[in-house]
Write a protein that holds these residues in place. Structure first.
Motif, short mmCIF file in Angstrom:
data_model
loop_
_atom_site.label_atom_id
_atom_site.label_comp_id
_atom_site.label_asym_id
_atom_site.label_seq_id
_atom_site.Cartn_x
_atom_site.Cartn_y
_atom_site.Cartn_z
N LYS A 1 66.59 20.33 20.59
CA LYS A 1 66.04 19.28 21.46
C LYS A 1 65.01 19.83 22.44
O LYS A 1 64.09 19.14 22.84
CB LYS A 1 67.16 18.57 22.20
CG LYS A 1 68.16 17.86 21.29
CD LYS A 1 69.17 17.10 22.11
CE LYS A 1 70.25 16.48 21.26
NZ LYS A 1 71.36 17.42 20.91
N ASN A 2 65.22 21.12 22.80
CA ASN A 2 64.28 21.71 23.76
C ASN A 2 62.85 21.71 23.22
O ASN A 2 61.89 21.55 23.97
CB ASN A 2 64.72 23.14 24.11
CG ASN A 2 64.84 24.00 22.85
OD1 ASN A 2 65.24 23.51 21.80
ND2 ASN A 2 64.46 25.26 22.96
N ILE A 3 62.72 21.84 21.91
CA ILE A 3 61.36 21.84 21.33
C ILE A 3 60.72 20.48 21.53
O ILE A 3 59.54 20.37 21.86
CB ILE A 3 61.42 22.19 19.82
CG1 ILE A 3 61.93 23.61 19.68
CG2 ILE A 3 60.06 22.02 19.14
CD1 ILE A 3 62.19 24.03 18.28
N LEU A 4 61.52 19.44 21.35
CA LEU A 4 60.99 18.09 21.56
C LEU A 4 60.59 17.90 23.03
O LEU A 4 59.54 17.35 23.33
CB LEU A 4 62.03 17.04 21.16
CG LEU A 4 62.43 17.04 19.68
CD1 LEU A 4 63.54 16.05 19.43
CD2 LEU A 4 61.23 16.72 18.80
N SER A 5 61.43 18.38 23.94
CA SER A 5 61.16 18.19 25.37
C SER A 5 59.85 18.84 25.79
O SER A 5 59.17 18.34 26.68
CB SER A 5 62.25 18.80 26.25
OG SER A 5 63.49 18.56 25.71
N GLU A 6 59.56 19.96 25.15
CA GLU A 6 58.36 20.70 25.57
C GLU A 6 57.07 20.06 25.09
O GLU A 6 55.99 20.41 25.53
CB GLU A 6 58.44 22.14 25.05
CG GLU A 6 59.43 22.99 25.83
CD GLU A 6 59.92 24.19 25.04
OE1 GLU A 6 59.32 24.51 23.99
OE2 GLU A 6 60.94 24.78 25.48
N LYS A 7 57.18 19.15 24.15
CA LYS A 7 55.96 18.57 23.55
C LYS A 7 55.64 17.21 24.16
O LYS A 7 56.52 16.52 24.65
CB LYS A 7 56.15 18.43 22.04
CG LYS A 7 56.53 19.71 21.35
CD LYS A 7 56.24 19.68 19.90
CE LYS A 7 54.82 19.94 19.57
NZ LYS A 7 54.40 21.34 19.79
#
Ligand code: NAX
Ligand code: K
Length: 502
Positions: A365-371
């Motif tokens: 989910k962190n990857i989604l948050s960063e984008k």
């Protein structure tokens, strides 16, 4: 249109009374008379019918007493069934007026239930003014018995404000609830009219104004909105333009397990007006794509499932403006998880994450948050997997949708009969659509449509709102609800877009 919870409407009512000196009897009068007007529009000659008005202990019961009194101006065949000894002062005032006009009042007790059941059976129209937005706990005892008898024997039921027993905040049944034919609600629809089962129990819903000042509404901004076409723009078409004007969509999906899904997404993207649609998929999906629409550019790169080695084959086709759709039919192979994670890290374009891609990203989910500009489009099962929550706590949970969108910096589309969309600030509720969408492929069409609009506008919120709303109407246009091919819904999309644009 704004949607409210019970607390929000109570606050607006109270401020209208306290801050602006609008007498609560006036609000009640308008609520009752507006209900009569709606009934007049529905049935015309109100004098032809007989009525039983069930009045509860609060101001909802008071509205019922205004209605009963006004009905006396049409016919003598009006009976009030008082369900409580205790009434509010406004309700008491209206009870006294009704009595002074010679109106018939029956006080419900354990001793006369059978008599009341006979009244339910013999009345043409039952008015349900038992509980409104003040319902605070499960309905039990004699109230529950009467509600069940009304459901069993009523010929036609009109609910005042909300079907008694339905929670205005969730649409859930608290103990038991009236199944209405017609519900007249005041000022704004409540969440409970829009979410199931409340949406179904409300029957036909009519919203009437009762005089809550607009200035008060403006002072209290809303975050919950019933989606209509006023909330989005369809990307414009220009006389002088070419395919470059309308953007590029890259669809990544399909696997050994699913062949048609990414093709449906691709066709939907073309139907949205996008200029160029590239499909990265398997050999089989590529062949199927060309058999259905020669405008798709299929690039067969995977044999059965995607893996990391495919990333470099796709990247040259993606820039910051490309709209990317990842997931239709992509499957859950472990190699695909790695592929999606690495691909997302390497791109900066807006992206729609759908189907198994959502599942595969549950631990990232962190990857989604960063984008920026990421849309995810789960159904309740997929969201429950993604958030590791049980499905009941996810379904129609609009607060959770908003919190998740905010927490992970996403645009979240929770697909369901009432679809809920949030960007972390506002929550939109969509009620277009019918069971013609309850079949394989409709989710793929949705992700392709969103991706297609996104390629033309790069506005994640408006693209999602437009796609959800339009797909719903496209399903309603099919003549034989539920017996459609999913491709027939695809073919209705241009007509709906044209109508929405008008
Ligand atoms: N001034 C206002 O606030 C206005 C209110 N209006 C009407 O009033 C309604 C709200 O009125 P109220 O706040 O009095 O609330 P309700 O009339 O919805 O009901 C509240 C009453 O029911 C009781 N109650 C709640 N749940 C119960 C349960 N499960 N079993 C038994 N008793 C239960 C409560 O103790 C209270 O006496 C609205 O839905 C609308 O119909 C309208 O007249 C417009 C103006
Ligand atoms: K009611």
């Amino acid at each position: 249109m704004r949607l409210v919870t019970s607390n929000e409407i109570k606050m607006l009512d109270q401020r209208a009374i306290k801050d602006f000196g609008i007498n609560s009897l006036i609000l009640m009068e308008r609520a009752g008379i507006s209900t009569i007007e709606v009934m007049w529009n529905e049935f015309k000659n109100l004098e032809k019918y007989s009525y039983a008005v069930f009045c509860g202990p609060g101001n909802n019961g008071g509205d019922g007493l205004v209605i009963a009194r006004e009905l006396l101006n049409y016919t003598e065949a009006v009976k009030v069934i008082l369900m409580s000894e205790k009434l509010t002062s406004e309700a008491t005032t209206n009870l006294n007026i009704f009595k002074s006009l010679g109106g018939e009042v029956i006080k419900l007790s354990d001793d006369n239930i059978l008599e009341v059941v006979d009244i339910i059976k013999s009345s043409d129209i039952i008015i349900d003014a038992i509980f409104g937005v003040g319902l605070s706990k499960n309905v039990v005892g004699i109230y529950a018995e009467i509600i069940n008898f009304i459901n069993l024997y009523s010929n036609y039921t009109v609910s005042v404000d909300i079907p008694s027993g339905i929670s205005a905040d969730t649409g859930k049944i608290l103990g038991t609830a009236i199944r209405s034919d017609l519900t007249v609600t005041f000022e704004f629809p409540k969440i409970g009219h829009i979410l199931f089962p409340g949406r179904e129990f409300s029957g036909k819903l009519k919203v009437v104004k009762i005089g809550i000042p607009k200035v008060l509404q403006d002072l209290n901004p809303c975050d919950k909105i019933l989606l209509t076409k006023d909330y989005f723009n369809i990307p414009k078409r220009f006389k002088e333009s070419n395919k470059g004007t309308y953007g590029k969509v890259v669809i990544i999906g399909g696997s050994k397990d699913y062949i048609g899904a990414p093709v449906l997404s691709s066709i939907a993207a073309i139907r949205s007006g996008a200029g160029k649609v590239l499909l990265f998929s398997t050999e089989k999906s590529a062949t199927v794509a060309l058999n259905h629409e020669l405008g798709i550019i299929p690039i067969a790169i995977s044999k059965d499932y995607f893996d990391k080695s495919h990333i470099n084959l796709i990247l040259p086709y993606i820039d910051e403006k490309t709209s990317v759709v990842i997931g239709p039919g992509i499957g859950r192979n472990p190699s695909t998880e790695e592929f999606i994670v690495e691909l997302l890290k390497s791109i900066n374009s807006p992206a729609v994450i759908d189907a198994d891609a959502i599942y595969l990203l549950r631990n990232h989910k962190n990857i989604l948050s960063e984008k920026k500009n990421i849309i995810i489009t789960p159904h309740p099962g997929e969201l429950s997997n993604f958030l590791e929550l049980d499905i009941d706590s996810v379904k129609y949970n609009y607060k959770l949708v908003k919190e998740t969108a905010e927490k992970y910096n996403l645009l979240l589309v929770l697909k369901d009969v009432t679809t809920i969309i949030s960007d972390g600030e506002k929550i939109f509720f969509n009620v277009t659509g019918n069971t013609s969408l309850s079949k394989g492929g409709s989710g793929d069409i949705l992700s392709g449509l969103i991706g297609g609009f996104l390629a033309q506008s790069s506005n994640v919120l408006e693209s999602s709102l437009a796609a959800v709303y339009i797909l719903g109407i496209a399903s309603e246009l099919y003549e034989y609800e539920g017996y459609n091919l999913i491709t027939e819904i695809l073919n209705n999309i241009p007509k709906v877009i044209a109508e929405v644009k008008e």
